[in-house]
Scaffold this active site. Sequence first.
Site, PDB file in Angstrom:
ATOM      1  N   SER A 102       0.513  -1.174  -0.175  1.00 49.43           N
ATOM      2  CA  SER A 102      -0.136   0.139  -0.215  1.00 49.43           C
ATOM      3  C   SER A 102       1.030   0.839   0.160  1.00 49.43           C
ATOM      4  O   SER A 102       1.869   1.127  -0.922  1.00 49.43           O
ATOM      5  CB  SER A 102      -0.561  -0.181   1.352  1.00 49.43           C
ATOM      6  OG  SER A 102      -1.990   1.168   0.824  1.00 49.43           O
ATOM      7  N   ASP A 241      -2.136   6.508  -3.604  1.00 49.62           N
ATOM      8  CA  ASP A 241      -1.311   5.770  -2.904  1.00 49.62           C
ATOM      9  C   ASP A 241      -0.847   4.971  -3.198  1.00 49.62           C
ATOM     10  O   ASP A 241      -1.060   4.744  -4.676  1.00 49.62           O
ATOM     11  CB  ASP A 241      -1.926   4.910  -1.043  1.00 49.62           C
ATOM     12  CG  ASP A 241      -2.349   4.278  -1.410  1.00 49.62           C
ATOM     13  OD1 ASP A 241      -3.292   4.359  -2.505  1.00 49.62           O
ATOM     14  OD2 ASP A 241      -3.182   3.640  -0.485  1.00 49.62           O
ATOM     15  N   ASP A 243      -1.025   1.811  -4.268  1.00 49.44           N
ATOM     16  CA  ASP A 243      -2.057   0.852  -4.548  1.00 49.44           C
ATOM     17  C   ASP A 243      -3.662   1.587  -4.488  1.00 49.44           C
ATOM     18  O   ASP A 243      -4.404  -0.485  -5.624  1.00 49.44           O
ATOM     19  CB  ASP A 243      -2.110  -0.993  -3.638  1.00 49.44           C
ATOM     20  CG  ASP A 243      -2.598  -0.544  -2.883  1.00 49.44           C
ATOM     21  OD1 ASP A 243      -3.560   1.257  -1.981  1.00 49.44           O
ATOM     22  OD2 ASP A 243      -3.540  -1.248  -1.650  1.00 49.44           O
ATOM     23  N   ASP A 245      -6.150   2.488  -3.155  1.00 54.33           N
ATOM     24  CA  ASP A 245      -7.574   2.573  -2.293  1.00 54.33           C
ATOM     25  C   ASP A 245      -7.399   3.030  -1.652  1.00 54.33           C
ATOM     26  O   ASP A 245      -8.491   3.604  -0.642  1.00 54.33           O
ATOM     27  CB  ASP A 245      -6.897   0.872  -1.726  1.00 54.33           C
ATOM     28  CG  ASP A 245      -5.880   0.816   0.021  1.00 54.33           C
ATOM     29  OD1 ASP A 245      -5.190   1.552  -0.291  1.00 54.33           O
ATOM     30  OD2 ASP A 245      -6.027   0.195   0.369  1.00 54.33           O
TER      31      ASP A 245
END
Length: 447
Positions: A102, A241, A243, A245
């Site tokens: 992440s 960010d 990833d 999400d």
Amino acid sequence: MTTRKYFGTDGIRGRVGQFPITPEFMLKLGWAAGMAFRKMGACRILVGKDTRISGYMFESALEAGLSAAGADVLLLGPMPTPAIAYLTRTFHAEAGIVISASHNPHYDNGIKFFSGQGTKLPDEIEMMIEELLDAPMTVAESENLGKVSRINDAAGRYIEFCKSSVPTSTDFAGLKVVIDCAHGATYKVAPNVFRELGAQVVVLSAQPDGLNINKNCGSTHMEALQAAVVAEHADMGIGFDGDGDRVLMVDHTGTIVDGDELLYIIARDLHERGRLQGGVVGTLMSNLGLELALAEQSIPFVRANVGDRYVIAELLERNWQIGGENSGHIVCFQHATTGDAIIASLQVILALRRSGISLAEARLKLRKCPQILINVRFAGSGVDPVSHPSVQQACARVTEQMAGRGRVLLRKSGTEPLVRVMVEGEDETQVRSYAEELAKLVAEVCA
């Protein structure tokens, strides 16, 4: 309740090369996951990743383990985490696996799973995988080994899905937006979503090299985006960010708009149009101002534990649609099964276009209370600083002194060795003083 040995609040995460983030463990994890899902019948499992360099190594290890268990594997390549949730569902796969840490730096990585419905994996399946991780590894007979293939049109499928959340009668003509992709998983798809909807797009941090993901960019480092929005005379900026999400935004003045404010903009728009189902789920870290602003609109608000899996669990239990965290995880259940940064930013833009106001004006409708958050590194000395008597007594004293006009929250991070000290109230000077006092005490206890 059974204690998890490997899975944390958001899957498995850590430093690359240190157990369990090693190729050997990932091979065994792939096998254990494949065996767990094979118990439910023949299975296909999607595997996607973000752009960090170690993702290729772990993709190969997981692929081998899954195949050894007899599970077929569909490789997506670099894709946002919510895209993997969506594609798992639309491909009718038994599960999806995300290789990502992440918002963490490139030297970290992790694994999280989605169910066949595109939701977080049920606890009982996680526990089944944990049990299999401690069992001897076996290999299926040659004729029963899983097959591996690559999905070449995954990005296009997800782009169309994102665009489908915008009414066909609406376009973004005349909108100038700066997008910061954090050199991460959104670098291909996000600019195309906004361009195809008609916006003028300026793109930052979309040249991943495996090492630069989240490095001084994206939703955790918004300075470059803030400067670019002002320099480009853009209407807004969007920071993802690594990833994809979580999302934060920037108004035309260069001011950051956080997850609480974005959540309020979306919820208020739905409420005014009679489309809000139930209320809004925040977390223990959500600003008190969000709760008060929603109350003024007669919108119910509840707090879940910190972490998008807990927000999602609360939404499911209450059959509500909207929830999120101030860090930028925004869940819009009317469109997606998990937090989706692109979908959330599209819903904010739609709300602004319906209301005819700017992001700066919409942000000011939520009067946030001063909130000071201090992270204290926790080395694991054997003492729990959160429940330590002296810390508990200090928290009780500060809470009493604020006389119902503020909050104190101490919690350990689920993904990093940190204790988060948060104090919130009406007077920023007082709040900062309390937060620093408590953080100092926590640091002393940790030492």
